[in-house]
Design a protein around this motif. Structure first.
Motif, PDB file in Angstrom:
ATOM      1  N   VAL A  10      13.632 -14.783 116.820  1.00 48.13           N
ATOM      2  CA  VAL A  10      12.787 -13.991 117.711  1.00 48.13           C
ATOM      3  C   VAL A  10      11.555 -13.489 116.970  1.00 48.13           C
ATOM      4  O   VAL A  10      10.431 -13.520 117.481  1.00 48.13           O
ATOM      5  N   LYS A  11      11.763 -13.021 115.747  1.00 45.51           N
ATOM      6  CA  LYS A  11      10.655 -12.526 114.934  1.00 45.51           C
ATOM      7  C   LYS A  11       9.652 -13.633 114.639  1.00 45.51           C
ATOM      8  O   LYS A  11       8.431 -13.430 114.689  1.00 45.51           O
ATOM      9  N   SER A  12      10.163 -14.819 114.340  1.00 45.12           N
ATOM     10  CA  SER A  12       9.302 -15.964 114.052  1.00 45.12           C
ATOM     11  C   SER A  12       8.504 -16.366 115.293  1.00 45.12           C
ATOM     12  O   SER A  12       7.307 -16.687 115.203  1.00 45.12           O
ATOM     13  N   LEU A  13       9.157 -16.337 116.461  1.00 41.27           N
ATOM     14  CA  LEU A  13       8.464 -16.672 117.699  1.00 41.27           C
ATOM     15  C   LEU A  13       7.359 -15.664 117.993  1.00 41.27           C
ATOM     16  O   LEU A  13       6.244 -16.028 118.387  1.00 41.27           O
ATOM     17  N   SER A  14       7.667 -14.382 117.781  1.00 39.54           N
ATOM     18  CA  SER A  14       6.674 -13.336 117.997  1.00 39.54           C
ATOM     19  C   SER A  14       5.482 -13.513 117.066  1.00 39.54           C
ATOM     20  O   SER A  14       4.324 -13.373 117.477  1.00 39.54           O
TER      21      SER A  14
END
Length: 273
Positions: free
Chosen positions: A16-20
Motif C-alpha cells: 500500500v505504501k509503495s502504491l501511494s
C-alpha cells in the motif's frame, strides 16, 4: 484480532505504501518531467527510495526516461490506460457529435472539464480551425479551481463543504487578474449559481478569457463544464458574448439531455439583461 485488520500483514502495508508513493510520483511528473534527485527533493523522500519506484514504473512503461536529459515523464503504458477513461466517459461518449457542431460556431477553443478534488481537469480541447489560434499552455489541462471560468463554475456547483474547504487554501495568482481574495471568490461563486454560467477575463492568460456553462447528469447534478476560450476583445463585445453564451448553452443542454437530464432548463437561470 478478527476481521480485515487481522489480514493487514507487514507485506500488505508495504504494498500500500509503495502504491501511494508511485501515485505521488505520477502526480508530480504529470506537471513536468524531472530527474530522480529533483523528484526526491520535491517529495521529501530519500533518493534511493524514489529511484527504486521510478525504475519499476519505467520498466512497466508507466514512465519513460529522456536519454539526453535524464528526466522522467509519463510513459506510453500510462497514456494508453488513461485514454480508456476518455473512451468510456459518459460525457465524451454522448457529447462528441455535439461538440463537433459547437466548434464551428465558436471562434476560439472549445473545452470540457470536470472537477477532480481541487482541480479542473480537461477532458476535451479543440480549436476552431477557421479562427485565430488560442494560445495553449501546458498547465491548462490541470488547473486549480479558482483560476478561470470553468473552475469557478465547477466549484460553484460543488457542495458547500467543498467550497468552504477550498476557500481555506492559498489562492495562487496565474495573472494579475486571478481572483486570490477568498471573500471575492465566494461572492463570485454565489453569483455564478444565481445566473447559471461563469465568465472570466485574463485570469489565466492576459490575452484570453472564457465563458463556461454546466453539463448536467440525469439528476441535474453538474458533472462537467463546457467552455469557450476566446480573445478578450470578442468577450467584451456584448452581442458576441450573448451569441456565444447561447451556443454553449444549447450544446450543454443537448449533451445533458443525451445523459438523461430532460429538465435542463429548470436548473439554469436566465442571464441578466
Amino acid at each position: 484480532m478478527t476481521g480485515d485488520a487481522a489480514q493487514v500483514t507487514p507485506a500488505r502495508r508495504q504494498q500500500v505504501k509503495s502504491l501511494s508513493r508511485s501515485t505521488e510520483i505520477l502526480r508530480v511528473l504529470a506537471d513536468r518531467p524531472m530527474r530522480p534527485a529533483e523528484l526526491s527533493r520535491e517529495l521529501g523522500q530519500p533518493w534511493a527510495t524514489i529511484y527504486r519506484s521510478i525504475r519499476v514504473l519505467a520498466q512497466e512503461g508507466v514512465l519513460q526516461r529522456d536519454l539526453d536529459t535524464g528526466e522522467y515523464s509519463i510513459g506510453p503504458t500510462l497514456w494508453s490506460l488513461a485514454t480508456t477513461y476518455l473512451r468510456d466517459h459518459a460525457v465524451m461518449r454522448v457529447g462528441l457529435g455535439h461538440l463537433d457542431h459547437a466548434i464551428v460556431r465558436i471562434p476560439g477553443l472549445v473545452k470540457v472539464t470536470e472537477r477532480h478534488d481541487a482541480e479542473a481537469v480537461t477532458l476535451f480541447a479543440e480549436q476552431n480551425p477557421q479562427a485565430s489560434p488560442v494560445t495553449r499552455i501546458r498547465e491548462q489541462y490541470r488547473l486549480p479551481l479558482h483560476v478561470a471560468s470553468f473552475g469557478h463554475l465547477l466549484l460553484a456547483f460543488a457542495g458547500a463543504d467543498v467550497i468552504e474547504a477550498y476557500l481555506q487554501r492559498p489562492l495562487v495568482a496565474y495573472s494579475q487578474r486571478t481572483v486570490t481574495d477568498p471573500s471575492k471568490l465566494a461572492a463570485r461563486l454565489r453569483e455564478i449559481k444565481d445566473v447559471g454560467y461563469a465568465a472570466s477575463l485574463g485570469e489565466l492568460q492576459h490575452e484570453n478569457g472564457s465563458i463556461s456553462v454546466p453539463i448536467r447528469a440525469r439528476d441535474g447534478e453538474v458533472i462537467a463544464a463546457l467552455t469557450a476560450v476566446l480573445p478578450i476583445p470578442l468577450l467584451k463585445d456584448a452581442d458576441v458574448f450573448s451569441e456565444q453564451l447561447d451556443y454553449l448553452t444549447d450544446t450543454a443542454r443537448n449533451i445533458s439531455e443525451a445523459l438523461g437530464c430532460l429538465n435542463y432548463a429548470q436548473f439554469s437561470s436566465k442571464p441578466p439583461a
